[in-house]
Design an enzyme around this catalytic site. Structure first.
Site, mmCIF file in Angstrom:
data_model
loop_
_atom_site.group_PDB
_atom_site.id
_atom_site.type_symbol
_atom_site.label_atom_id
_atom_site.label_comp_id
_atom_site.label_asym_id
_atom_site.label_seq_id
_atom_site.Cartn_x
_atom_site.Cartn_y
_atom_site.Cartn_z
ATOM 1 C CB ALA A 1 33.269 28.777 43.537
ATOM 2 N NE ARG B 1 28.724 38.490 38.662
ATOM 3 C CZ ARG B 1 28.153 39.733 39.355
ATOM 4 N NH1 ARG B 1 27.452 40.293 39.022
ATOM 5 N NH2 ARG B 1 28.894 39.617 40.547
ATOM 6 C CE1 TYR C 1 32.528 29.828 38.454
ATOM 7 C CE2 TYR C 1 33.987 31.763 38.746
ATOM 8 C CZ TYR C 1 32.846 31.215 39.043
ATOM 9 O OH TYR C 1 31.767 31.787 39.856
ATOM 10 C CG ASP D 1 25.817 39.879 50.338
ATOM 11 O OD1 ASP D 1 26.823 39.358 50.747
ATOM 12 O OD2 ASP D 1 25.671 39.337 48.829
ATOM 13 C CB ALA E 1 27.911 32.840 48.620
#
Length: 480
Positions: free
Chosen positions: A60, A213, A246, A329, A342
């Site tokens: 996101a 995930r 989400y 990162d 991000a």
């Protein structure tokens, strides 16, 4: 870095574009490449994989990061929209899109699907997407021929003001450029080259959290969660774990991530991903709310098990060394519990775009072509030092804060009804930490970046030894 080597002076006339190597073709590296290309800066992206590659997990971007994208180049925001990014909150107004609910306790035995709401906060303009789809759209904006695949960095040489920075690759080839920016992620080879293989900051540390995930078709998710929960961002919290979900892919898929605490050492620090299973998650969430367990049962039988590493315990002491720097990162790898790694990487890209535009102006203003190479080298060093000054504090704060909020999500108090009131006080702290991320003063950062660069350049010309560091007090609008 390797032993010194002398190079012949290379022409750096204003007509010849500055040439920057970006090591790493992930989202941050590609966004940076797009921005620099638009400024007539020649970019060479070196990616070790055979093609652009990202996992299919969701991510996101907050409104702050999207503002940075627009300032770098609006085509980046357009790529985000093209990849099926989903509005996770109202675009024009604050919307309590982040919701925490009790994922452990059953508060209404007569209504097994009920989960007690704990807190709601949010900001305007959040969009969720799949990483791989966003990178695919971004890649379309990179000039043809700018990316070289199957290029694994072996070493760097940055030894002289009047010569290029040299990248040596494991296939025996080399490249010469004006500067190198490492966007090569948590296992950054550029970071290792800056500090040395044995430096503590060269290797990320295990946070003792793992993530499983998976993606669930939205129609199946609605059957378990109902349309409201399935269509909106939720954190299910409980002792020793939390589960986040989400919608992505134009609301056709639910992205689900289960985070479990792990007291054991990770068996292989060179591999952050191992094969896991749905049964692993069910075991880790034993005794949790039936709605959570029913959702987990919709996940594929085989799942990727990701160890969460970060640079919290041994942070990079600096993000720059000469004409080499690290971003994203590679500089400040964080655990994902703020969902903002991000986003801060995009902020890094804006800062570097502003600085390298100033470097171009500095060199273009030099009337002595014979001195352009030296002027360019020193301007790049100044730019990278400025980048470190501007970005270090905020990004390191995020790394630490992400660990803190995960500890709050995983409190043992969630399992003890006599301690619920204490546990719920955490949400004031979580709100304050989240606001520092969402409501960052981007314009203030840009101003500080420009002012800091100019002061460093001015100080070097005066030879007065000043490093041009601005304190936070001198930039009241620029906050963490």
């Amino acid at each position: 870095m390797d032993s010194p080597e002398v190079y012949e002076v290379v022409d750096a006339s204003p007509e010849k574009p500055m040439e920057i190597a970006i090591v790493g073709g992930g989202i941050v590296g590609v966004i940076l490449a797009i921005g620099l290309t638009r400024q007539n800066i020649k970019v060479r992206v070196f990616e070790q994989a055979a093609s652009f590659r990202e996992i299919g997990a969701g991510m996101a971007f907050n409104a702050c990061a999207r503002n940075c994208m627009d300032l770098i180049d609006p085509v980046i925001t357009q790529a985000l929209l093209r990849c099926g990014a989903v509005n996770m909150s109202d675009v024009d107004a604050e919307d309590d899109y982040l919701r925490w609910i009790d994922g452990y306790n059953q508060h209404r035995p007569e209504d097994p699907s009920y989960q007690r709401p704990l807190s709601e906060i949010g900001g305007a303009g959040f969009r969720g997407c799949r990483r791989d789809q966003f990178l695919e759209e971004l890649a379309k904006e990179v000039p043809q021929g700018a990316v070289e695949f199957r290029k694994r960095l072996a070493s760097l040489e940055d030894n002289t003001d009047n010569g290029p920075v040299v990248l040596n690759f494991t296939d025996g080839t080399r490249a010469e450029v004006d500067a190198v920016i490492g966007c090569d992620g948590i296992k950054s080879v550029v970071r290792k080259q800056m500090f040395g293989t044995n430096h503590p900051a060269s290797n990320a540390q295990y946070t003792h959290k793992v993530a499983y995930r998976g993606l669930v078709p939205m129609n199946r998710a609605v059957e378990v969660l109902g349309p409201w929960k399935a269509g909106n961002f939720h954190h299910h919290v409980g002792p020793g774990a939390h589960l986040t979900h989400y919608p992505v892919a134009n609301n056709t898929v639910l992205n689900v991530v289960a985070f479990l605490s792990d007291p054991n050492p990770w068996p292989d620090n060179q591999r952050m991903e191992m094969e896991g299973s749905r049964e692993d998650v069910l075991t880790g969430l034993k005794g949790w709310h039936p709605t959570v367990l029913n959702l987990v049962n919709l996940l594929p039988e085989k799942l990727s098990k990701w160890a969460l590493f970060d640079l919290c315990e041994f942070p990079a002491p600096s993000y720059s060394a000469g004409r080499v720097c690290i971003a994203g990162d590679a500089a400040h790898a964080s655990s994902p519990h703020h969902g903002a790694s991000a986003c801060l990487g995009v902020e890094d890209c804006l800062c570097l775009n502003v600085l390298l535009a100033q470097v171009r102006e500095t060199v273009a203003a030099n009337q002595d072509p014979a001195k352009n190479r030296l002027a360019l080298s020193r301007a790049i060093e100044t730019a990278f030092k400025t980048f470190d000054t501007v970005r270090h504090k905020r990004t390191q704060w995020l790394v630490n804060s992400s660990r803190r909020v995960c500890d709050l999500y995983h409190q043992p108090e969630w399992a003890d009804p006599t301690r619920w009131a204490k546990a719920e006080t955490c949400f004031e702290e979580i709100r304050d930490r989240s606001y520092k991320i969402w409501y960052f003063d981007v314009d203030g950062m840009v101003k500080q970046t420009r002012d800091e660069y100019e002061l460093r350049q001015h100080g070097e010309k005066l030879g007065n030894g000043t490093n041009g560091v601005f304190s936070d007090e001198r930039h009241g609008g620029y906050t963490l």
